[in-house]
Enzyme design. Structure first.
Site, PDB file in Angstrom:
ATOM      1  N   GLU A  50       0.863  -1.167   0.000  1.00 28.45           N
ATOM      2  CA  GLU A  50       0.000   0.000   0.000  1.00 28.45           C
ATOM      3  C   GLU A  50       0.905   1.224   0.000  1.00 28.45           C
ATOM      4  O   GLU A  50       1.785   1.349   0.850  1.00 28.45           O
ATOM      5  CB  GLU A  50      -0.916   0.030   1.231  1.00 28.45           C
ATOM      6  CG  GLU A  50      -1.986  -1.039   1.229  1.00 28.45           C
ATOM      7  CD  GLU A  50      -2.852  -0.978   2.473  1.00 28.45           C
ATOM      8  OE1 GLU A  50      -2.669  -0.045   3.289  1.00 28.45           O
ATOM      9  OE2 GLU A  50      -3.695  -1.871   2.643  1.00 28.45           O
ATOM     10  N   ASP A  61      -5.730   9.050   9.942  1.00 29.51           N
ATOM     11  CA  ASP A  61      -4.408   8.523  10.293  1.00 29.51           C
ATOM     12  C   ASP A  61      -3.915   9.079  11.616  1.00 29.51           C
ATOM     13  O   ASP A  61      -4.201  10.218  11.993  1.00 29.51           O
ATOM     14  CB  ASP A  61      -3.405   8.868   9.186  1.00 29.51           C
ATOM     15  CG  ASP A  61      -3.743   8.168   7.880  1.00 29.51           C
ATOM     16  OD1 ASP A  61      -3.902   6.937   7.923  1.00 29.51           O
ATOM     17  OD2 ASP A  61      -3.863   8.837   6.847  1.00 29.51           O
TER      18      ASP A  61
END
Length: 279
Positions: A50, A61
Site C-alpha cells: 500500500e 491517520d
C-alpha cells in the site's frame, strides 16, 4: 479480468498462507529513499504494497502517518511524483501488487479520468480511498473498476450486518478490516474480536479479508495473520522510517537496509502463522 491482486491472493490461498501487506507513504522523506524502500519491500517479505498518497489533512491517520505525509509534502511530493514512483518500481517488478491509499482530494484535484489513466499506465493495481462512502461510488469507485483497478473498501467494528452489503457491493481485490475504532496506530487489536469479525464478513463475501490498524510487533502480526487472510502494517514501518532520519530530516546512511530488516521481522511474524497453519 484477473488483476495482480487477484493473482497474488489466489497464489497465497493455494499455498495456505496469509498475506503480509505493507504501507509506506510515497516520497517519505524524498523520492530516492522512497523508491529504494519500495524496491526492497518484496524481498523483505511484503506480498502487497500500500503506497500512501501524501495529503495535508489525513484525518483517519494517527500521528506517525500524519507526520510521514507532512515529510513527503515538504520533500516535494505530488500525485505525479507518486505515480512516477510506481512506474520506476514496475521497471524491475511486474508481479507485486501496489495499492494507492489515501483521500479523494488529490485525485479530484488531478481529475478522475486523468488520474485513472495515469495510474493504470504507471502500474497501479488498486485504490483505497478512505473518505468516499459507497453512496459516492459513481464518483470514483465505478470508473476505477471500469478502468481495471481493484477498489478496496474498509469495514470497521461499527459496520453492522445491515451496512455491510453496501460496503461490499463494489469492493474487489480484498476487504480491509479496520481492527480498532479510531485512528491508525492508536491501539492494539483484540485477536479474538478480530477473528469473530473476519468470520462475520466472510459470511457476506468470498473476497479475502486483510486486517490492519494497531499491529506493531511480529507477535501481533502472527496473531492477526492467523485470524485473517492477511495482516496490514503501516504505522510501525513509518515510525521505523522516522527513526532513521537525521536532524535535517534526511535518511541516515544505511537507513533503508535497517528499515527493511524491521520489515523482515514483521514478515516473519506473518509467515510463522502460515507455518503453524501448514502443520
Amino acid at each position: 479480468m484477473s488483476t495482480r491482486l487477484d493473482k497474488r491472493f489466489a497464489t497465497l490461498k493455494s499455498e495456505g498462507r496469509p498475506a503480509f501487506v505493507t504501507f509506506i507513504t510515497a516520497n517519505d522523506p524524498d523520492f530516492d529513499f522512497s523508491l529504494e524502500l519500495l524496491k526492497g519491500l518484496p524481498g523483505a517479505g511484503s506480498d502487497v504494497i500500500e503506497l500512501g498518497m501524501p495529503f495535508t489533512d489525513p484525518m483517519a491517520d494517527g500521528p506517525a502517518i500524519q507526520a510521514s505525509s507532512q515529510r513527503a509534502l515538504k520533500g516535494g511530493a505530488t500525485m505525479k511524483r507518486t505515480l512516477e514512483l510506481v512506474r520506476a518500481f514496475r521497471d524491475a517488478d511486474n508481479a507485486t501488487p501496489i495499492v494507492l491509499m489515501g483521500y479523494y482530494n488529490p485525485i479530484y484535484h488531478m481529475g478522475v479520468t486523468k488520474f485513472l489513466e495515469a495510474a493504470t499506465a504507471a502500474g497501479v493495481d488498486g485504490l483505497i480511498v478512505v473518505d468516499l462512502p459507497p453512496e459516492e461510488d459513481d464518483e470514483l469507485c465505478v470508473p476505477a473498476l471500469e478502468a481495471g483497478l481493484n477498489f478496496i473498501r474498509l469495514a470497521t467494528p461499527t459496520t453492522d450486518d445491515k451496512r455491510l452489503p453496501a460496503v461490499l457491493a463494489n469492493t474487489s481485490g480484498f476487504v480491509y478490516y479496520v481492527s480498532i475504532t479510531g485512528i491508525t496506530g492508536s491501539a492494539t487489536p483484540d485477536t479474538g474480536k478480530v477473528a469473530s469479525a473476519v468470520e462475520r464478513i466472510k459470511r457476506h463475501t468470498s473476497l479475502p479479508v486483510a486486517v490492519g490498524f494497531g499491529i506493531k510487533t511480529p507477535e501481533q502480526a502472527h496473531a492477526i495473520a492467523g485470524a485473517a487472510d492477511g495482516a496490514v502494517i503501516g504505522s510501525a514501518i513509518v515510525s521505523a522510517i522516522a527513526d532513521e532520519l537525521n536532524a535535517n530530516g534526511k535518511p541516515k546512511v544505511g537507513a533503508a537496509a535497517r528499515v527493511l530488516t524491521q520489515v523482515r521481522a514483521l514478515a516473519d511474524g506473518v509467515h510463522s502463522a502460515r507455518a503453524k497453519a501448514a502443520e
